[in-house]
Design an enzyme around this catalytic site. Sequence first.
Site, PDB file in Angstrom:
ATOM      1  N   HIS A  78       8.338 -26.320  -2.672  1.00 42.24           N
ATOM      2  CA  HIS A  78       7.850 -27.394  -3.543  1.00 42.24           C
ATOM      3  C   HIS A  78       6.759 -26.909  -4.495  1.00 42.24           C
ATOM      4  CE1 HIS A  78      10.207 -30.495  -1.473  1.00 42.24           C
ATOM      5  NE2 HIS A  78      10.163 -29.593  -0.517  1.00 42.24           N
ATOM      6  N   GLU A 113       0.821  -1.208   0.000  1.00 36.15           N
ATOM      7  CA  GLU A 113       0.000   0.000   0.000  1.00 36.15           C
ATOM      8  C   GLU A 113       0.859   1.264   0.000  1.00 36.15           C
ATOM      9  OE1 GLU A 113      -2.914   0.428   3.206  1.00 36.15           O
ATOM     10  OE2 GLU A 113      -4.518   0.047   1.782  1.00 36.15           O
ATOM     11  N   LYS A 169     -14.105   1.133  -3.742  1.00 37.78           N
ATOM     12  CA  LYS A 169     -15.139   1.615  -2.809  1.00 37.78           C
ATOM     13  C   LYS A 169     -16.163   2.453  -3.558  1.00 37.78           C
ATOM     14  CE  LYS A 169     -11.989   1.952   1.125  1.00 37.78           C
ATOM     15  NZ  LYS A 169     -11.283   2.896   1.983  1.00 37.78           N
TER      16      LYS A 169
HETATM   17  O1  PA5 Z   1      -2.827   1.215   6.052  1.00 38.53           O
HETATM   18  C1  PA5 Z   1      -3.856   1.826   5.865  1.00 38.53           C
HETATM   19  O2  PA5 Z   1      -3.963   3.059   6.024  1.00 38.53           O
HETATM   20  C2  PA5 Z   1      -5.112   1.087   5.455  1.00 38.53           C
HETATM   21  O3  PA5 Z   1      -4.807  -0.243   5.163  1.00 38.53           O
HETATM   22  C3  PA5 Z   1      -6.149   1.128   6.565  1.00 38.53           C
HETATM   23  O4  PA5 Z   1      -5.610   0.589   7.747  1.00 38.53           O
HETATM   24  C4  PA5 Z   1      -7.399   0.361   6.185  1.00 38.53           C
HETATM   25  O5  PA5 Z   1      -7.896   0.810   4.954  1.00 38.53           O
HETATM   26  C5  PA5 Z   1      -8.473   0.519   7.243  1.00 38.53           C
HETATM   27  O6  PA5 Z   1      -8.833   1.854   7.389  1.00 38.53           O
HETATM   28  P1  PA5 Z   1      -9.622   2.353   8.642  1.00 38.53           P
HETATM   29  O7  PA5 Z   1      -8.740   2.229   9.830  1.00 38.53           O
HETATM   30  O8  PA5 Z   1      -9.959   3.783   8.359  1.00 38.53           O
HETATM   31  O9  PA5 Z   1     -10.849   1.493   8.764  1.00 38.53           O
END
Ligand code: PA5
Length: 338
Positions: free
Chosen positions: A233, A212, A326
Amino acid sequence: MEQKTKEIVAAIRRDYDVMFVIGIGGSYAGSKAAIELLDTDFPVVYIGHGFEANTMDQLWEQYRTRRVKLCIISKSGQTFEVVAALNYMETKFRTKYGADFAQHMIAITGAKGKLRDYANEHKIQTLLHPDVGGRYSVLTVVGLFPMAVAGIDTDEILKGADYNHNQEKALITEYAKKRYNAYQIGKRVEVMAVSMAAAQQFADWYQQLFGESEGKDHKGIWTSVLVYSRDLHSMGQFIQEGSPIICETIIKVKDPCNQLAVMNQVCIDAVAKAHRDAGVPVTKLDLARTPYDLGRLFNLFLEACVLYCKYLGVNAFNQPGVEAYKKEMRNLLNEEKY
Ligand code: PA5
Protein backbone atom coordinates in the site's frame (compact mmCIF):
# COMPACT_ATOMS: atom_id res chain seq x y z
CA MET A 1 29.37 -25.09 18.42
CA GLU A 2 32.08 -26.59 20.59
CA GLN A 3 31.10 -28.27 23.85
CA LYS A 4 32.99 -25.60 25.82
CA THR A 5 30.93 -22.86 24.15
CA LYS A 6 27.70 -24.74 24.85
CA GLU A 7 28.67 -24.84 28.54
CA ILE A 8 29.18 -21.05 28.53
CA VAL A 9 25.74 -20.68 26.96
CA ALA A 10 24.16 -22.90 29.64
CA ALA A 11 25.84 -20.89 32.41
CA ILE A 12 24.54 -17.59 31.03
CA ARG A 13 21.03 -18.98 30.75
CA ARG A 14 21.28 -20.22 34.34
CA ASP A 15 22.90 -17.19 36.00
CA TYR A 16 21.39 -14.20 34.19
CA ASP A 17 18.00 -12.75 33.25
CA VAL A 18 19.04 -11.10 29.99
CA MET A 19 22.04 -10.80 27.65
CA PHE A 20 22.89 -7.51 25.96
CA VAL A 21 24.78 -7.84 22.68
CA ILE A 22 26.95 -5.01 21.39
CA GLY A 23 27.72 -5.32 17.68
CA ILE A 24 27.12 -3.70 14.33
CA GLY A 25 26.83 -4.84 10.69
CA GLY A 26 27.54 -8.52 10.31
CA SER A 27 28.29 -8.86 14.00
CA TYR A 28 24.62 -8.70 14.91
CA ALA A 29 22.33 -8.80 11.88
CA GLY A 30 22.12 -12.60 11.44
CA SER A 31 21.57 -13.69 15.03
CA LYS A 32 19.01 -10.92 15.54
CA ALA A 33 17.17 -12.17 12.45
CA ALA A 34 16.99 -15.69 13.89
CA ILE A 35 15.89 -14.46 17.31
CA GLU A 36 13.09 -12.33 15.84
CA LEU A 37 11.83 -15.09 13.57
CA LEU A 38 12.06 -18.21 15.71
CA ASP A 39 10.73 -19.26 19.12
CA THR A 40 13.02 -18.21 21.98
CA ASP A 41 12.88 -18.44 25.77
CA PHE A 42 15.63 -16.07 26.96
CA PRO A 43 15.86 -12.33 26.19
CA VAL A 44 18.74 -11.09 24.06
CA VAL A 45 18.82 -7.32 23.56
CA TYR A 46 20.89 -5.70 20.81
CA ILE A 47 22.66 -2.39 21.37
CA GLY A 48 25.57 -0.49 19.85
CA HIS A 49 24.45 -0.30 16.25
CA GLY A 50 24.23 3.46 16.34
CA PHE A 51 24.91 6.37 18.67
CA GLU A 52 21.53 6.60 20.34
CA ALA A 53 21.93 7.85 23.88
CA ASN A 54 18.22 7.98 24.57
CA THR A 55 17.66 4.38 23.47
CA MET A 56 20.57 3.19 25.60
CA ASP A 57 19.31 5.11 28.65
CA GLN A 58 15.82 3.67 28.24
CA LEU A 59 17.11 0.14 27.86
CA TRP A 60 19.35 0.41 30.86
CA GLU A 61 16.52 1.83 32.93
CA GLN A 62 14.40 -1.14 31.88
CA TYR A 63 16.99 -3.79 32.80
CA ARG A 64 19.33 -2.28 35.39
CA THR A 65 17.84 -4.20 38.33
CA ARG A 66 18.05 -7.50 36.42
CA ARG A 67 21.06 -9.82 36.13
CA VAL A 68 22.55 -8.54 32.87
CA LYS A 69 25.29 -10.32 30.91
CA LEU A 70 27.09 -8.29 28.25
CA CYS A 71 28.41 -9.88 25.05
CA ILE A 72 30.60 -7.66 22.87
CA ILE A 73 31.05 -8.84 19.28
CA SER A 74 33.60 -7.17 17.02
CA LYS A 75 36.11 -8.77 14.71
CA SER A 76 38.36 -5.71 14.51
CA GLY A 77 37.61 -4.63 18.06
CA GLN A 78 37.79 -0.97 17.12
CA THR A 79 34.52 -0.09 15.42
CA PHE A 80 33.36 3.34 16.65
CA GLU A 81 29.81 2.33 17.51
CA VAL A 82 30.98 -0.75 19.42
CA VAL A 83 33.63 1.10 21.40
CA ALA A 84 31.16 3.85 22.30
CA ALA A 85 28.55 1.33 23.49
CA LEU A 86 31.17 -0.57 25.47
CA ASN A 87 32.32 2.62 27.20
CA TYR A 88 28.71 3.39 28.07
CA MET A 89 28.08 -0.10 29.42
CA GLU A 90 31.35 -0.24 31.35
CA THR A 91 30.25 2.77 33.38
CA LYS A 92 26.88 1.17 34.08
CA PHE A 93 28.45 -2.20 34.90
CA ARG A 94 30.99 -0.65 37.28
CA THR A 95 28.11 0.94 39.20
CA LYS A 96 26.03 -2.21 39.14
CA TYR A 97 28.64 -4.93 39.76
CA GLY A 98 31.57 -2.98 41.26
CA ALA A 99 35.17 -4.15 40.80
CA ASP A 100 34.01 -7.52 39.38
CA PHE A 101 32.19 -5.85 36.48
CA ALA A 102 34.30 -7.59 33.81
CA GLN A 103 33.26 -11.05 35.01
CA HIS A 104 29.81 -10.29 33.66
CA MET A 105 31.11 -9.68 30.14
CA ILE A 106 32.13 -11.95 27.28
CA ALA A 107 33.85 -10.81 24.08
CA ILE A 108 33.81 -12.42 20.64
CA THR A 109 36.70 -10.86 18.81
CA GLY A 110 39.71 -11.45 16.57
CA ALA A 111 43.10 -12.64 17.76
CA LYS A 112 44.39 -9.06 17.88
CA GLY A 113 42.89 -5.60 18.31
CA LYS A 114 41.65 -3.14 20.92
CA LEU A 115 38.82 -5.34 22.18
CA ARG A 116 41.22 -8.28 22.57
CA ASP A 117 43.58 -6.01 24.56
CA TYR A 118 40.68 -4.74 26.67
CA ALA A 119 39.56 -8.33 27.36
CA ASN A 120 43.08 -9.36 28.34
CA GLU A 121 43.48 -6.35 30.60
CA HIS A 122 40.23 -7.02 32.46
CA LYS A 123 40.42 -10.85 32.23
CA ILE A 124 37.17 -11.03 30.26
CA GLN A 125 36.12 -14.41 28.92
CA THR A 126 36.58 -14.51 25.13
CA LEU A 127 35.58 -16.57 22.12
CA LEU A 128 37.54 -16.27 18.90
CA HIS A 129 35.86 -14.41 16.03
CA PRO A 130 36.82 -16.54 13.03
CA ASP A 131 38.76 -14.93 10.23
CA VAL A 132 35.72 -14.18 8.04
CA GLY A 133 34.01 -10.83 7.47
CA GLY A 134 31.07 -10.13 9.76
CA ARG A 135 28.46 -10.51 7.04
CA TYR A 136 29.65 -14.07 6.33
CA SER A 137 29.77 -15.05 10.00
CA VAL A 138 26.16 -15.93 10.87
CA LEU A 139 26.87 -19.67 10.81
CA THR A 140 29.93 -19.32 13.07
CA VAL A 141 30.10 -18.60 16.79
CA VAL A 142 29.37 -14.92 15.98
CA GLY A 143 25.81 -15.73 14.97
CA LEU A 144 25.29 -19.03 16.76
CA PHE A 145 26.31 -17.92 20.26
CA PRO A 146 23.56 -15.28 20.77
CA MET A 147 21.05 -17.60 19.08
CA ALA A 148 21.95 -20.41 21.50
CA VAL A 149 21.65 -18.11 24.51
CA ALA A 150 18.19 -17.14 23.27
CA GLY A 151 17.27 -20.85 23.25
CA ILE A 152 17.48 -21.63 19.53
CA ASP A 153 18.68 -25.09 18.52
CA THR A 154 21.87 -24.13 16.66
CA ASP A 155 22.64 -27.75 15.69
CA GLU A 156 19.45 -27.59 13.62
CA ILE A 157 20.54 -24.27 12.06
CA LEU A 158 23.80 -25.93 11.00
CA LYS A 159 22.03 -29.07 9.74
CA GLY A 160 19.84 -26.91 7.50
CA ALA A 161 22.85 -24.97 6.24
CA ASP A 162 24.68 -28.19 5.53
CA TYR A 163 21.76 -29.67 3.64
CA ASN A 164 21.59 -26.65 1.43
CA HIS A 165 25.32 -26.70 0.85
CA ASN A 166 25.28 -30.31 -0.26
CA GLN A 167 21.89 -30.80 -1.90
CA GLU A 168 20.87 -27.50 -3.30
CA LYS A 169 23.88 -26.37 -5.30
CA ALA A 170 21.61 -25.95 -8.31
CA LEU A 171 19.32 -23.59 -6.42
CA ILE A 172 22.27 -21.49 -5.22
CA THR A 173 23.65 -21.20 -8.76
CA GLU A 174 20.22 -20.45 -10.18
CA TYR A 175 19.67 -17.66 -7.65
CA ALA A 176 23.06 -16.07 -8.35
CA LYS A 177 22.56 -16.28 -12.11
CA LYS A 178 19.06 -14.85 -11.96
CA ARG A 179 20.25 -11.87 -9.93
CA TYR A 180 23.14 -11.27 -12.29
CA ASN A 181 20.83 -11.53 -15.32
CA ALA A 182 18.60 -8.92 -13.70
CA TYR A 183 21.62 -6.63 -13.34
CA GLN A 184 22.56 -7.19 -16.97
CA ILE A 185 19.12 -6.18 -18.22
CA GLY A 186 19.26 -2.93 -16.25
CA LYS A 187 17.61 -3.77 -12.93
CA ARG A 188 19.22 -1.61 -10.25
CA VAL A 189 16.93 -2.16 -7.27
CA GLU A 190 16.05 -5.48 -5.70
CA VAL A 191 13.00 -5.55 -3.52
CA MET A 192 13.61 -8.11 -0.78
CA ALA A 193 10.09 -8.65 0.48
CA VAL A 194 9.06 -10.82 3.39
CA SER A 195 5.54 -11.91 4.17
CA MET A 196 5.58 -11.02 7.87
CA ALA A 197 7.10 -8.38 10.15
CA ALA A 198 8.91 -11.03 12.21
CA ALA A 199 11.06 -11.75 9.15
CA GLN A 200 12.01 -8.12 8.47
CA GLN A 201 15.33 -8.47 10.28
CA PHE A 202 16.10 -11.48 8.08
CA ALA A 203 15.62 -9.19 5.08
CA ASP A 204 17.85 -6.61 6.79
CA TRP A 205 20.54 -9.28 7.18
CA TYR A 206 20.24 -10.05 3.46
CA GLN A 207 20.43 -6.34 2.61
CA GLN A 208 23.66 -5.99 4.59
CA LEU A 209 25.12 -9.15 3.06
CA PHE A 210 24.50 -8.14 -0.53
CA GLY A 211 24.89 -4.37 -0.13
CA GLU A 212 28.32 -4.50 1.44
CA SER A 213 29.47 -7.33 -0.81
CA GLU A 214 28.42 -6.03 -4.22
CA GLY A 215 28.29 -2.24 -4.00
CA LYS A 216 31.69 -1.35 -5.43
CA ASP A 217 33.39 -0.24 -8.64
CA HIS A 218 30.13 1.63 -9.43
CA LYS A 219 28.33 -1.68 -9.82
CA GLY A 220 25.62 -3.55 -8.00
CA ILE A 221 21.91 -3.70 -7.22
CA TRP A 222 20.50 -1.72 -4.29
CA THR A 223 18.47 -3.93 -1.96
CA SER A 224 15.29 -2.44 -0.57
CA VAL A 225 13.52 -4.24 2.28
CA LEU A 226 9.72 -4.43 2.24
CA VAL A 227 7.13 -6.26 4.33
CA TYR A 228 4.02 -7.56 2.57
CA SER A 229 1.18 -6.95 2.55
CA ARG A 230 1.85 -3.72 4.53
CA ASP A 231 4.14 -2.12 1.93
CA LEU A 232 1.98 -3.05 -1.03
CA HIS A 233 0.00 0.00 0.00
CA SER A 234 3.03 2.26 -0.41
CA MET A 235 5.70 0.85 -2.71
CA GLY A 236 3.44 -1.65 -4.46
CA GLN A 237 2.36 1.04 -6.89
CA PHE A 238 5.97 1.81 -7.84
CA ILE A 239 6.87 -1.82 -8.33
CA GLN A 240 3.84 -2.37 -10.56
CA GLU A 241 4.03 0.77 -12.70
CA GLY A 242 7.12 2.84 -11.83
CA SER A 243 10.59 2.93 -13.42
CA PRO A 244 11.41 -0.57 -14.69
CA ILE A 245 14.57 -0.89 -12.60
CA ILE A 246 13.27 -3.41 -10.10
CA CYS A 247 13.76 -7.12 -9.59
CA GLU A 248 12.28 -8.87 -6.61
CA THR A 249 12.81 -11.71 -4.17
CA ILE A 250 9.80 -12.64 -2.08
CA ILE A 251 10.18 -14.79 1.02
CA LYS A 252 6.93 -16.54 1.75
CA VAL A 253 7.10 -17.35 5.46
CA LYS A 254 4.95 -20.32 6.35
CA ASP A 255 2.65 -19.92 9.33
CA PRO A 256 0.29 -22.36 11.04
CA CYS A 257 -2.78 -22.84 8.92
CA ASN A 258 -5.39 -20.43 10.17
CA GLN A 259 -7.64 -18.06 8.26
CA LEU A 260 -5.22 -15.11 8.36
CA ALA A 261 -2.26 -17.25 7.37
CA VAL A 262 -4.20 -18.52 4.35
CA MET A 263 -4.95 -14.93 3.33
CA ASN A 264 -1.27 -14.11 3.68
CA GLN A 265 -0.21 -17.01 1.44
CA VAL A 266 -2.85 -16.11 -1.15
CA CYS A 267 -1.69 -12.50 -1.07
CA ILE A 268 1.96 -13.43 -1.67
CA ASP A 269 1.10 -15.70 -4.61
CA ALA A 270 -1.13 -13.01 -6.10
CA VAL A 271 1.54 -10.32 -5.72
CA ALA A 272 4.19 -12.49 -7.34
CA LYS A 273 1.90 -13.05 -10.35
CA ALA A 274 0.93 -9.38 -10.64
CA HIS A 275 4.55 -8.23 -10.46
CA ARG A 276 5.72 -10.86 -12.94
CA ASP A 277 2.95 -9.85 -15.33
CA ALA A 278 4.26 -6.26 -15.06
CA GLY A 279 7.71 -7.44 -16.22
CA VAL A 280 9.45 -7.64 -12.84
CA PRO A 281 11.79 -10.65 -12.50
CA VAL A 282 10.46 -12.33 -9.35
CA THR A 283 11.99 -15.15 -7.32
CA LYS A 284 9.71 -16.63 -4.69
CA LEU A 285 11.17 -18.76 -1.90
CA ASP A 286 9.48 -20.53 1.02
CA LEU A 287 10.70 -20.29 4.59
CA ALA A 288 9.34 -22.36 7.47
CA ARG A 289 9.81 -20.84 10.93
CA THR A 290 12.19 -23.58 12.04
CA PRO A 291 15.92 -23.40 12.84
CA TYR A 292 16.55 -26.00 10.13
CA ASP A 293 14.88 -24.04 7.38
CA LEU A 294 16.41 -20.74 8.46
CA GLY A 295 19.86 -22.37 8.34
CA ARG A 296 19.03 -23.59 4.84
CA LEU A 297 18.17 -20.08 3.68
CA PHE A 298 21.12 -18.42 5.44
CA ASN A 299 23.45 -20.74 3.57
CA LEU A 300 21.64 -20.35 0.27
CA PHE A 301 22.09 -16.57 0.32
CA LEU A 302 25.65 -16.64 1.68
CA GLU A 303 26.82 -18.89 -1.13
CA ALA A 304 24.69 -17.21 -3.79
CA CYS A 305 26.08 -13.81 -2.79
CA VAL A 306 29.68 -14.93 -3.27
CA LEU A 307 28.87 -16.52 -6.62
CA TYR A 308 26.87 -13.52 -7.83
CA CYS A 309 29.71 -11.14 -6.89
CA LYS A 310 32.03 -13.35 -8.93
CA TYR A 311 29.74 -12.96 -11.97
CA LEU A 312 29.57 -9.20 -11.30
CA GLY A 313 33.37 -9.01 -11.10
CA VAL A 314 33.66 -7.49 -7.62
CA ASN A 315 35.43 -8.63 -4.47
CA ALA A 316 32.65 -9.93 -2.21
CA PHE A 317 34.77 -9.86 0.91
CA ASN A 318 36.04 -6.31 1.35
CA GLN A 319 34.24 -3.01 2.14
CA PRO A 320 36.73 -0.20 1.46
CA GLY A 321 33.93 2.36 1.06
CA VAL A 322 32.86 2.03 4.69
CA GLU A 323 36.17 3.61 5.75
CA ALA A 324 35.29 7.03 4.29
CA TYR A 325 32.83 8.12 6.98
CA LYS A 326 35.09 6.72 9.70
CA LYS A 327 37.97 8.82 8.40
CA GLU A 328 35.77 11.93 8.44
CA MET A 329 34.63 11.11 11.97
CA ARG A 330 38.25 10.78 13.10
CA ASN A 331 39.03 14.17 11.51
CA LEU A 332 36.13 15.87 13.27
CA LEU A 333 36.97 14.27 16.60
CA ASN A 334 40.64 15.29 16.24
CA GLU A 335 39.63 18.84 15.40
CA GLU A 336 37.80 18.74 18.74
CA LYS A 337 34.72 20.35 17.29
CA TYR A 338 32.61 18.01 19.42
O1 PA5 B 1 30.27 -7.46 7.23
C1 PA5 B 1 31.20 -6.83 7.68
O2 PA5 B 1 32.40 -7.19 7.57
C2 PA5 B 1 30.95 -5.55 8.45
O3 PA5 B 1 29.60 -5.19 8.35
C3 PA5 B 1 31.32 -5.72 9.91
O4 PA5 B 1 30.59 -6.79 10.47
C4 PA5 B 1 31.03 -4.46 10.71
O5 PA5 B 1 31.66 -3.35 10.11
C5 PA5 B 1 31.52 -4.60 12.14
O6 PA5 B 1 32.89 -4.81 12.17
P1 PA5 B 1 33.60 -5.36 13.45
O7 PA5 B 1 33.15 -6.76 13.68
O8 PA5 B 1 35.06 -5.29 13.16
O9 PA5 B 1 33.21 -4.46 14.59
